[in-house]
Design a protein around this motif. Structure first.
Motif, PDB file in Angstrom:
ATOM      1  N   ILE A 222      -7.643   2.059   0.635  1.00 60.47           N
ATOM      2  CA  ILE A 222      -6.979   1.033  -0.152  1.00 60.47           C
ATOM      3  C   ILE A 222      -7.319  -0.324   0.446  1.00 60.47           C
ATOM      4  N   GLN A 223      -7.759  -1.257  -0.382  1.00 62.54           N
ATOM      5  CA  GLN A 223      -8.021  -2.618   0.064  1.00 62.54           C
ATOM      6  C   GLN A 223      -6.912  -3.524  -0.479  1.00 62.54           C
ATOM      7  N   VAL A 224      -6.236  -4.215   0.431  1.00 66.36           N
ATOM      8  CA  VAL A 224      -5.098  -5.065   0.057  1.00 66.36           C
ATOM      9  C   VAL A 224      -5.401  -6.510   0.446  1.00 66.36           C
ATOM     10  N   ARG A 225      -5.099  -7.415  -0.458  1.00 63.97           N
ATOM     11  CA  ARG A 225      -5.258  -8.852  -0.213  1.00 63.97           C
ATOM     12  C   ARG A 225      -3.884  -9.505  -0.242  1.00 63.97           C
ATOM     13  N   VAL A 226      -3.580 -10.288   0.784  1.00 64.66           N
ATOM     14  CA  VAL A 226      -2.315 -11.016   0.827  1.00 64.66           C
ATOM     15  C   VAL A 226      -2.619 -12.509   0.845  1.00 64.66           C
ATOM     16  N   HIS A 227      -2.037 -13.201  -0.118  1.00 68.19           N
ATOM     17  CA  HIS A 227      -2.232 -14.646  -0.256  1.00 68.19           C
ATOM     18  C   HIS A 227      -0.924 -15.339   0.106  1.00 68.19           C
ATOM     19  N   THR A 228      -0.979 -16.338   0.983  1.00 65.73           N
ATOM     20  CA  THR A 228       0.227 -17.063   1.345  1.00 65.73           C
ATOM     21  C   THR A 228       0.071 -18.534   0.973  1.00 65.73           C
ATOM     22  N   GLU A 229       1.164 -19.122   0.544  1.00 64.15           N
ATOM     23  CA  GLU A 229       1.179 -20.525   0.184  1.00 64.15           C
ATOM     24  C   GLU A 229       2.538 -21.116   0.516  1.00 64.15           C
ATOM     25  N   VAL A 230       2.568 -22.416   0.744  1.00 66.11           N
ATOM     26  CA  VAL A 230       3.831 -23.099   0.992  1.00 66.11           C
ATOM     27  C   VAL A 230       4.240 -23.831  -0.272  1.00 66.11           C
TER      28      VAL A 230
ATOM     29  N   ALA B 132       0.834  -1.211   0.000  1.00 71.31           N
ATOM     30  CA  ALA B 132       0.000   0.000   0.000  1.00 71.31           C
ATOM     31  C   ALA B 132       0.860   1.249   0.000  1.00 71.31           C
ATOM     32  N   CYS B 133       1.956   1.217   0.764  1.00 73.01           N
ATOM     33  CA  CYS B 133       2.854   2.377   0.837  1.00 73.01           C
ATOM     34  C   CYS B 133       3.471   2.667  -0.525  1.00 73.01           C
ATOM     35  N   ALA B 134       3.939   1.636  -1.218  1.00 65.49           N
ATOM     36  CA  ALA B 134       4.535   1.829  -2.543  1.00 65.49           C
ATOM     37  C   ALA B 134       3.495   2.299  -3.552  1.00 65.49           C
ATOM     38  N   PHE B 135       2.259   1.844  -3.379  1.00 68.40           N
ATOM     39  CA  PHE B 135       1.195   2.214  -4.322  1.00 68.40           C
ATOM     40  C   PHE B 135       0.843   3.690  -4.226  1.00 68.40           C
ATOM     41  N   VAL B 136       0.727   4.219  -3.009  1.00 67.39           N
ATOM     42  CA  VAL B 136       0.295   5.608  -2.832  1.00 67.39           C
ATOM     43  C   VAL B 136       1.465   6.579  -2.660  1.00 67.39           C
ATOM     44  N   GLY B 137       2.666   6.072  -2.394  1.00 64.78           N
ATOM     45  CA  GLY B 137       3.826   6.938  -2.253  1.00 64.78           C
ATOM     46  C   GLY B 137       3.900   7.682  -0.937  1.00 64.78           C
TER      47      GLY B 137
ATOM     48  N   ARG C  40       7.673 -29.562  -5.710  1.00 67.09           N
ATOM     49  CA  ARG C  40       7.320 -28.314  -6.395  1.00 67.09           C
ATOM     50  C   ARG C  40       5.818 -28.024  -6.363  1.00 67.09           C
ATOM     51  N   GLN C  41       5.131 -28.601  -5.401  1.00 70.40           N
ATOM     52  CA  GLN C  41       3.700 -28.354  -5.259  1.00 70.40           C
ATOM     53  C   GLN C  41       3.440 -27.144  -4.371  1.00 70.40           C
ATOM     54  N   HIS C  42       2.440 -26.354  -4.739  1.00 72.18           N
ATOM     55  CA  HIS C  42       2.039 -25.172  -3.980  1.00 72.18           C
ATOM     56  C   HIS C  42       0.736 -25.474  -3.253  1.00 72.18           C
ATOM     57  N   SER C  43       0.637 -25.058  -1.993  1.00 72.05           N
ATOM     58  CA  SER C  43      -0.595 -25.231  -1.218  1.00 72.05           C
ATOM     59  C   SER C  43      -0.932 -23.935  -0.507  1.00 72.05           C
ATOM     60  N   THR C  44      -2.142 -23.425  -0.722  1.00 75.25           N
ATOM     61  CA  THR C  44      -2.573 -22.200  -0.048  1.00 75.25           C
ATOM     62  C   THR C  44      -2.741 -22.457   1.442  1.00 75.25           C
ATOM     63  N   THR C  45      -2.201 -21.557   2.265  1.00 74.88           N
ATOM     64  CA  THR C  45      -2.314 -21.689   3.716  1.00 74.88           C
ATOM     65  C   THR C  45      -3.189 -20.603   4.327  1.00 74.88           C
ATOM     66  N   ASN C  46      -3.090 -19.382   3.814  1.00 72.06           N
ATOM     67  CA  ASN C  46      -3.827 -18.266   4.414  1.00 72.06           C
ATOM     68  C   ASN C  46      -4.219 -17.254   3.353  1.00 72.06           C
ATOM     69  N   VAL C  47      -5.291 -16.513   3.641  1.00 73.30           N
ATOM     70  CA  VAL C  47      -5.673 -15.323   2.872  1.00 73.30           C
ATOM     71  C   VAL C  47      -5.950 -14.215   3.871  1.00 73.30           C
ATOM     72  N   PHE C  48      -5.361 -13.047   3.645  1.00 79.95           N
ATOM     73  CA  PHE C  48      -5.482 -11.912   4.568  1.00 79.95           C
ATOM     74  C   PHE C  48      -6.090 -10.727   3.824  1.00 79.95           C
ATOM     75  N   HIS C  49      -6.887  -9.936   4.541  1.00 76.23           N
ATOM     76  CA  HIS C  49      -7.495  -8.739   3.959  1.00 76.23           C
ATOM     77  C   HIS C  49      -7.237  -7.555   4.892  1.00 76.23           C
ATOM     78  N   PHE C  50      -6.658  -6.481   4.328  1.00 70.98           N
ATOM     79  CA  PHE C  50      -6.330  -5.287   5.097  1.00 70.98           C
ATOM     80  C   PHE C  50      -6.928  -4.055   4.419  1.00 70.98           C
ATOM     81  N   THR C  51      -7.462  -3.160   5.231  1.00 64.54           N
ATOM     82  CA  THR C  51      -7.968  -1.877   4.725  1.00 64.54           C
ATOM     83  C   THR C  51      -7.093  -0.760   5.274  1.00 64.54           C
ATOM     84  N   PHE C  52      -6.548   0.066   4.381  1.00 64.25           N
ATOM     85  CA  PHE C  52      -5.706   1.197   4.751  1.00 64.25           C
ATOM     86  C   PHE C  52      -6.351   2.484   4.253  1.00 64.25           C
ATOM     87  N   CYS C  53      -5.871   3.612   4.780  1.00 63.81           N
ATOM     88  CA  CYS C  53      -6.322   4.900   4.267  1.00 63.81           C
ATOM     89  C   CYS C  53      -5.182   5.897   4.329  1.00 63.81           C
ATOM     90  N   ILE C  54      -5.284   6.963   3.520  1.00 60.62           N
ATOM     91  CA  ILE C  54      -4.359   8.097   3.578  1.00 60.62           C
ATOM     92  C   ILE C  54      -5.195   9.373   3.571  1.00 60.62           C
TER      93      ILE C  54
END
Length: 430
Positions: free
Chosen positions: A369-377, A327-332, A383-397
């Motif tokens: 700003i709505q940010v979604r973070v997806h994590t996988e192992v 979010a910081c890089a997006f809005v500067g 070489r298999q990917h498995s989703t472990t978590n999904v996170f949702h954050f709301t920021f403002c400036i």
């Protein structure tokens, strides 16, 4: 079979040092009895009999397996507990222990919110163990783990790095194998405590080997106020089921959402070529493809939980920090966190895993700003990917933010999912 009282979970602490900016709370005086945040995880290790040495973890797991005989075969076998039974108060003495601030301080001279997420996760687990504690047993046969973070709402934008913090919480709803715990965080500043955030976590109880669900004590309601709190837990559960049923991974967008996506598409068409393939970025907009950030963590034993998997609070901290950086890089400029919403723990992360984190600015509106973070192992051998978590954050400036524009159908679904989470956050805070 009665639960050990909340006061018996407390430990005695003694503090020295000068008060900074009037940040040392009066009830933190020498000799008072209370639980320190730094002691929460130690208490959890005592409850489950976890090893403090990684080399002994296999033996500790084998010893826990023998506790299965103490599990209840039905919820009816367990005594009902009250909300007071699970009440826990923990203190983070940033105002009276200067040496402690280093761990929590960020470079903006505020508190690292990722560290607060770690503390909340540990405290939620302790609250649930307080509800299920059987004083006849030296160790709990239950493995209580975080299933999801329903909501964390920030009530203040500033968390001072040199003022004492207090966490309070208790169980607010129980099912047969799941528990809802609500927590509040306040900070002592200018002579009084003020509320900083409210958090709702949902935990699940499993057997000693963390392989199957286990029954927990029912909740005894003692007043109309407690009945209202419990009813809100029921409403929260219903809402989560409805949101899961309507997930864009399961069903098509609504008619209104389809119209919104089509209008976004029309706004990007090149009127000169009149082609479906020729797309032009509208003014004050950014392609969603250009709003990403990625990270990688090697999961070392240092970050393990009491069950020798990666600590959920650590995952939340890493996801939050990547989302904030995105979010910081997006809005500067430096964004302010408004809410954490709907964190789902889909599967545990094992020690030694390669954890891949992907952050995406998926929706913007006004100054938010709505940010979604997806994590996988990643298993490096298969070489298999498995989703472990999904996170949702709301920021403002403090200024209006450029719009993010999806190009593909998949990005359009991320956009709508982000809008749904943003709208839900605004409703809950309205």
């Amino acid at each position: 079979m009665a639960l050990k009282s909340a006061s018996s979970l407390m430990c005695r602490g003694f503090f020295t040092g000068q008060m900074c900016r009037q940040g040392k709370a009066p009830d933190m005086a020498e000799g008072n009895t209370f639980l320190l945040v730094s002691n929460v995880r130690n208490r959890l290790r005592e409850i489950v009999g976890a090893s403090t040495n990684w080399k002994d973890h296999q033996q500790a797991l084998a010893e826990r397996a023998s506790l299965s005989e103490y599990l209840a075969q039905s919820q009816d076998e367990l005594p009902a507990k009250t909300m007071k039974d699970s009440a826990v108060e923990a203190h983070l003495p940033l105002g009276s222990q200067p040496a402690l601030r280093e761990k929590y301080l960020n470079y903006h001279n505020s508190v690292r919110f990722g560290r607060i997420l770690e503390d909340l996760d540990s405290l939620a687990v302790l609250i649930c163990y307080s509800h299920t504690w059987n004083k006849e047993l030296k160790r709990s046969p239950l493995s209580i783990v975080t299933a999801l973070v329903d909501k964390i709402d920030l009530r203040k934008n500033i968390i001072y790095p040199d003022c004492d913090i207090k966490f309070t919480g208790h169980v607010t709803w129980v099912g047969k194998t799941s528990i809802e715990a609500k927590m509040h965080m306040s900070q002592y500043h200018d002579g009084a405590y003020t509320n900083v955030l409210d958090a709702t976590f949902v935990m699940v109880a499993r057997d000693p080997e963390n392989k199957r669900a286990a029954f927990i004590n029912p909740l005894k309601l003692e007043s109309p106020e407690e009945e209202a709190i419990f009813q809100q837990g029921e409403i929260n559960k219903t809402r989560r089921v409805e949101l899961s049923t309507a997930s864009l991974l399961k069903v098509a967008p609504t008619a209104e959402e389809r119209t919104l996506i089509h209008n976004l598409f029309l706004n990007t068409l090149d009127t000169q070529t009149v082609s479906f393939r020729s797309r032009i970025l509208p003014p004050n907009s950014v392609w969603m493809e250009d709003c990403k950030m990625k990270g990688l963590e090697i999961c070392h034993p240092q970050e393990r939980n009491i069950f020798n998997r990666i600590f959920g609070g650590f995952l939340m901290r890493k996801a939050y920090e990547l989302g904030w950086a995105n979010a910081c890089a997006f809005v500067g400029c430096r964004p302010t966190l408004v809410a954490v919403d709907d964190i789902i723990f889909r599967k545990p992360v094992e020690i030694g895993s390669l954890l891949l984190l992907s952050s995406q600015v998926c929706y913007t509106e006004g100054m938010h700003i709505q940010v979604r973070v997806h994590t996988e192992v990643l298993d490096p051998l298969t070489r298999q990917h498995s989703t472990t978590n999904v996170f949702h954050f709301t920021f403002c400036i403090d200024n209006d933010i450029p719009s993010v524009v999806p190009q593909s159908y998949g990005e359009s679904m991320l956009y709508l999912d982000g809008k749904r989470h943003f709208d839900e956050t605004m409703r809950s805070q309205g």
